[in-house]
Design an enzyme around this catalytic site. Structure first.
Site, PDB file in Angstrom:
ATOM      1  CG  HIS A  34      -3.134  -0.331  -6.701  1.00  0.00           C
ATOM      2  ND1 HIS A  34      -3.486   0.339  -5.566  1.00  0.00           N
ATOM      3  CD2 HIS A  34      -3.240  -1.652  -6.411  1.00  0.00           C
ATOM      4  CE1 HIS A  34      -3.797  -0.544  -4.623  1.00  0.00           C
ATOM      5  NE2 HIS A  34      -3.656  -1.750  -5.120  1.00  0.00           N
ATOM      6  CD  GLU A  71      -2.536   3.780  -5.407  1.00  0.00           C
ATOM      7  OE1 GLU A  71      -3.616   3.197  -5.623  1.00  0.00           O
ATOM      8  OE2 GLU A  71      -1.560   3.218  -4.931  1.00  0.00           O
ATOM      9  NE  ARG A  76      -4.330  -1.149  -0.051  1.00  0.00           N
ATOM     10  CZ  ARG A  76      -4.447  -2.139  -0.942  1.00  0.00           C
ATOM     11  NH1 ARG A  76      -3.450  -2.442  -1.743  1.00  0.00           N
ATOM     12  NH2 ARG A  76      -5.571  -2.829  -1.027  1.00  0.00           N
TER      13      ARG A  76
HETATM   14  P1  NAI Z   1      -1.243 -11.096   4.834  1.00  0.00           P
HETATM   15  O1  NAI Z   1      -2.148 -10.618   5.928  1.00  0.00           O
HETATM   16  O2  NAI Z   1      -1.327 -12.506   4.385  1.00  0.00           O
HETATM   17  O3  NAI Z   1       0.287 -10.831   5.267  1.00  0.00           O
HETATM   18  C1  NAI Z   1       0.722  -9.640   5.838  1.00  0.00           C
HETATM   19  C2  NAI Z   1       1.881  -9.980   6.773  1.00  0.00           C
HETATM   20  O4  NAI Z   1       2.407  -8.734   7.265  1.00  0.00           O
HETATM   21  C3  NAI Z   1       1.459 -10.800   7.997  1.00  0.00           C
HETATM   22  O5  NAI Z   1       2.281 -11.948   8.126  1.00  0.00           O
HETATM   23  C4  NAI Z   1       1.650  -9.848   9.164  1.00  0.00           C
HETATM   24  O6  NAI Z   1       2.076 -10.503  10.339  1.00  0.00           O
HETATM   25  C5  NAI Z   1       2.741  -8.926   8.626  1.00  0.00           C
HETATM   26  N1  NAI Z   1       2.835  -7.636   9.323  1.00  0.00           N
HETATM   27  C6  NAI Z   1       1.845  -6.929   9.917  1.00  0.00           C
HETATM   28  N2  NAI Z   1       2.350  -5.809  10.463  1.00  0.00           N
HETATM   29  C7  NAI Z   1       3.677  -5.808  10.194  1.00  0.00           C
HETATM   30  C8  NAI Z   1       4.736  -4.920  10.505  1.00  0.00           C
HETATM   31  N3  NAI Z   1       4.540  -3.817  11.215  1.00  0.00           N
HETATM   32  N4  NAI Z   1       5.974  -5.222  10.056  1.00  0.00           N
HETATM   33  C9  NAI Z   1       6.204  -6.375   9.347  1.00  0.00           C
HETATM   34  N5  NAI Z   1       5.233  -7.258   9.050  1.00  0.00           N
HETATM   35  C10 NAI Z   1       3.991  -6.972   9.458  1.00  0.00           C
HETATM   36  O7  NAI Z   1      -1.459 -10.085   3.632  1.00  0.00           O
HETATM   37  P2  NAI Z   1      -1.238 -10.375   2.073  1.00  0.00           P
HETATM   38  O8  NAI Z   1      -2.433 -10.994   1.506  1.00  0.00           O
HETATM   39  O9  NAI Z   1       0.061 -11.045   1.915  1.00  0.00           O
HETATM   40  O10 NAI Z   1      -1.166  -8.856   1.523  1.00  0.00           O
HETATM   41  C11 NAI Z   1       0.012  -8.101   1.709  1.00  0.00           C
HETATM   42  C12 NAI Z   1      -0.148  -6.691   1.185  1.00  0.00           C
HETATM   43  O11 NAI Z   1      -0.376  -6.705  -0.226  1.00  0.00           O
HETATM   44  C13 NAI Z   1      -1.278  -5.868   1.808  1.00  0.00           C
HETATM   45  O12 NAI Z   1      -0.780  -4.585   2.091  1.00  0.00           O
HETATM   46  C14 NAI Z   1      -2.286  -5.756   0.671  1.00  0.00           C
HETATM   47  O13 NAI Z   1      -3.059  -4.583   0.789  1.00  0.00           O
HETATM   48  C15 NAI Z   1      -1.350  -5.712  -0.523  1.00  0.00           C
HETATM   49  N6  NAI Z   1      -1.976  -6.045  -1.798  1.00  0.00           N
HETATM   50  C16 NAI Z   1      -1.644  -5.286  -2.902  1.00  0.00           C
HETATM   51  C17 NAI Z   1      -2.198  -5.554  -4.121  1.00  0.00           C
HETATM   52  C18 NAI Z   1      -1.797  -4.782  -5.327  1.00  0.00           C
HETATM   53  O14 NAI Z   1      -2.450  -4.902  -6.372  1.00  0.00           O
HETATM   54  N7  NAI Z   1      -0.759  -3.974  -5.289  1.00  0.00           N
HETATM   55  C19 NAI Z   1      -3.209  -6.598  -4.274  1.00  0.00           C
HETATM   56  C20 NAI Z   1      -3.423  -7.402  -3.093  1.00  0.00           C
HETATM   57  C21 NAI Z   1      -2.834  -7.107  -1.892  1.00  0.00           C
END
Ligand code: NAI
Length: 348
Positions: free
Chosen positions: A303, A275, A246
């Site tokens: 994005h 954005e 994000r």
């Molecule tokens: P997820 O919930 O499976 O994994 C996120 C991980 O980040 C978790 O293991 C959590 O413990 C960790 N985390 C939380 N706070 C943290 C911190 N302060 N420091 C380090 N790690 C921390 O999420 P997922 O599905 O892997 O998504 C990850 C990111 O990708 C999200 O920000 C989501 O919005 C973004 N995303 C972006 C897309 C795009 O098109 N650019 C599309 C889909 C998701």
């Protein structure tokens, strides 16, 4: 018997909800709202008030306390997508409304995209392409030097947030012979042995040893502006920074200063704090005007990391499945506020 009303807010489908009705059949009534004036137009109260289930399809529409107060009969909010930082989770939980996201439609796409940004920068792909398009004389071995281009084997690939996408990116990086490390304070002790990647105790420790930093944590109060001037200062000089998570997690001014000073070697950004982008931002201005100092050092995509026709279809069918499961079985698929709901006495 009255049919449950599903409000679909600003859908990603252009014509008919064919995938959704394929999941639901005819036993539901649909209210489909699309903004007509501007992209982030407020959601009409009447639409929210009529719905038993609210499906929000874009992160630009805020489901804030006001919107939640207008949901007179909503029993479920589904985010058709992963990120839910635009939903007031506390207010939903206080109102007893479960919120489910759709975390599993584009894991592979986003991980592929993060690696594609890294490889693009470290192999000079778009820069070489652009150079020879402009001057065919650039087809010369003396024109190949580009600061981010270097051998990948043994370079440290540092993942911030080893969740679904972070782990998928880490596995891909390993296949390219990166030495993978991660920082994720929320994973249980021992995860490092299960996944076989080096764990860093602090963000500083990860930043100080990574040649590439790939951001995959969610955006929250804690992570907003996480990648700021202090993070840039903690980086190994010349590191490549990639953000497909994000935009608000990275401070664009800090990225700008880091690129100008050389502390950041190159950056790949799929997401930006604003954005569509604020084209007056000095970094985006320099990038658009192809200033020489930035050549080969910044790649931006709109994005788009999540996007393939296949992932979009999965996103719609999996979100529809969340609604179907709730309406037919009363169970929640991928809830994000279950703990808070239960603390308020919610049972399902
Ligand atoms: P997820 O919930 O499976 O994994 C996120 C991980 O980040 C978790 O293991 C959590 O413990 C960790 N985390 C939380 N706070 C943290 C911190 N302060 N420091 C380090 N790690 C921390 O999420 P997922 O599905 O892997 O998504 C990850 C990111 O990708 C999200 O920000 C989501 O919005 C973004 N995303 C972006 C897309 C795009 O098109 N650019 C599309 C889909 C998701």
């Amino acid at each position: 018997m009255t049919k449950p009303v599903i409000a679909i807010l600003d859908p990603v489908f252009q014509h008919e909800p064919d995938i959704e009705t394929g999941v639901w059949g005819t036993g539901v009534e649909l209210v489909i709202w699309r903004p007509t004036l501007q992209r982030d137009e407020p959601i009409p109260t009447s639409v929210l008030a009529s719905a038993d289930v609210v499906m929000n399809c874009r992160s630009r529409h805020k489901i804030d306390a006001g919107a939640i107060a207008a949901m007179a009969r909503a029993k479920l909010v589904v985010q058709v997508g992963v990120g839910f930082n635009h939903i007031d989770i506390e207010a939903c939980s206080r109102a007893g409304i479960p919120v489910c996201n759709t975390p599993d439609y584009g894991t592979r796409e986003v991980a592929d995209h993060a690696i594609a940004l890294v490889l693009n920068l470290m192999r000079g792909i778009s820069t070489y392409d652009s150079r020879i398009k402009q001057h065919i004389a650039a087809w010369s071995t003396s024109d190949l030097a580009l600061p981010p281009v270097r051998r990948i084997k043994g370079q440290v690939f540092g993942v911030i947030g080893l969740g679904r996408i972070g782990l998928a990116a880490a596995n891909r990086a390993k296949a390219f012979e990166f030495d993978v490390a991660f920082y994720d304070p929320y994973l249980p002790a021992g995860t490092e042995f299960a996944v076989g990647f080096r764990r860093c105790k602090t963000l500083q420790e990860l930043l100080g040893q990574s040649d590439v930093v790939s951001i995959h944590c969610p955006m929250s109060e804690e992570t907003t502006g996480l990648f700021n001037d202090a993070a840039v200062a903690a980086l190994k000089t010349g590191a490549v920074v990639v953000n497909t998570a994000r935009g608000g997690i990275t401070d664009l001014d800090a990225i700008d200063r880091g690129l100008r000073s050389g502390q950041i070697g190159a950056a790949g950004l799929d997401v930006l704090p604003i954005e569509p982008p604020d084209v007056h931002h000095p970094l985006l201005k320099a990038w658009r005007e192809r200033e020489a100092w930035l050549e080969g050092r910044l790649v931006i995509t709109p994005h788009a990391a999540f996007y393939t026709p296949e992932s979009l279809a999965d996103m719609r069918s999996l979100a529809a499945l969340s609604v179907h499961q709730f309406l037919t079985e009363g169970t929640l698929r991928a809830p994000v506020n279950l703990d808070r709901l239960r603390a308020n006495g919610f049972r399902n």
